[in-house]
Design a protein around this motif. Structure first.
Motif, mmCIF file in Angstrom:
data_model
loop_
_atom_site.group_PDB
_atom_site.id
_atom_site.type_symbol
_atom_site.label_atom_id
_atom_site.label_comp_id
_atom_site.label_asym_id
_atom_site.label_seq_id
_atom_site.Cartn_x
_atom_site.Cartn_y
_atom_site.Cartn_z
ATOM 1 N N ASP A 1 -83.538 -42.637 -11.889
ATOM 2 C CA ASP A 1 -83.765 -41.341 -12.538
ATOM 3 C C ASP A 1 -82.988 -40.220 -11.860
ATOM 4 O OD1 ASP A 1 -85.343 -42.358 -14.503
ATOM 5 O OD2 ASP A 1 -87.244 -41.749 -13.612
ATOM 6 N N ARG B 1 -79.628 -40.318 -13.446
ATOM 7 C CA ARG B 1 -79.673 -39.926 -14.857
ATOM 8 C C ARG B 1 -79.940 -38.439 -15.039
ATOM 9 N NH1 ARG B 1 -83.927 -44.626 -15.794
ATOM 10 N NH2 ARG B 1 -82.561 -46.451 -15.719
ATOM 11 N N SER B 2 -80.663 -37.840 -14.092
ATOM 12 C CA SER B 2 -81.059 -36.437 -14.244
ATOM 13 C C SER B 2 -80.167 -35.475 -13.472
ATOM 14 C CB SER B 2 -82.510 -36.264 -13.793
ATOM 15 O OG SER B 2 -82.670 -36.597 -12.428
#
Length: 204
Positions: A137, A140-141
């Motif tokens: 994450d 992805r973020s």
């Protein structure tokens, strides 16, 4: 360059060309330093492309600690350091990155720092032997494009190609990326060249 932050003193080793095409800010892993072979190889490649480079020793390492502490405090200190370093450079594209834990910091803070891209060396996808505790994450973020360079024998895992703009997997390399630092730099060059090219395109 010593930089005070809310969470202790940091230090940046600067390589400053007269007219840098971009600024690359790099940092270390949890128990490493700014002279890691992969960081030095990427530094050299960035300088050849006309970039300026800052290798940052974060406050926890400068204080002699191996554990970075809470992510929130680490990220706050990082943003203060990046802001201070950017004051020394003209308005050029910022690329930030680092190895291992430093790659995580670069991803988590990219948007707040105003980075144009992130270079994640040996991104620790999960603790060794615990793939269920994925940190994908953070990739992805990031909010910007991320280049990941990992070794295929890294016990911390290798991110999936879908988790970043590009994932380069180097054969025979472990988490240290110390077997062939030149190959690490070669993987980063096309990524860094785009920022140098974007700067040239807007120059008078």
């Amino acid at each position: 360059m010593e930089i005070p932050t809310a969470h202790g003193l940091a230090e940046a080793v600067l390589d400053e060309p007269d007219e840098p095409a971009f600024l690359l800010v790099l940092t270390h892993g949890s128990n490493g330093g700014v002279d890691a072979p992969d960081l030095l190889a990427v530094r050299d490649a960035a300088l050849e492309l006309g970039g300026g480079v800052a290798r940052v020793m974060q406050p926890f390492r400068l204080a002699g600690r191996r554990a970075p502490g809470p992510a929130v405090k680490q990220d706050e200190a990082w943003l203060e350091v990046v802001a201070a370093v950017r004051e020394r450079f003209a308005d050029v594209p910022l690329v930030q990155g680092g190895r291992s834990n430093g790659a995580r910091v670069a991803c988590r803070t990219a948007r707040a720092a105003g980075a144009a891209g992130v270079l994640a060396l040996a991104f620790p996808l999960h603790p060794p032997g615990k793939p269920e505790r994925s940190r994908a994450d953070e990739l992805r973020s990031a909010g910007v494009e991320v280049l990941v360079v990992n070794g295929d024998r890294d016990p911390f895992g290798v991110p999936d190609p879908a988790d970043a703009a590009r994932v380069v997997v180097l054969p025979g390399e472990r988490h240290e990326l110390a077997k062939d630092p030149v190959a690490v730099a070669a993987a980063a060059v096309p990524w860094l060249r785009r920022w140098a090219a974007s700067r040239s395109a807007v120059s008078p």
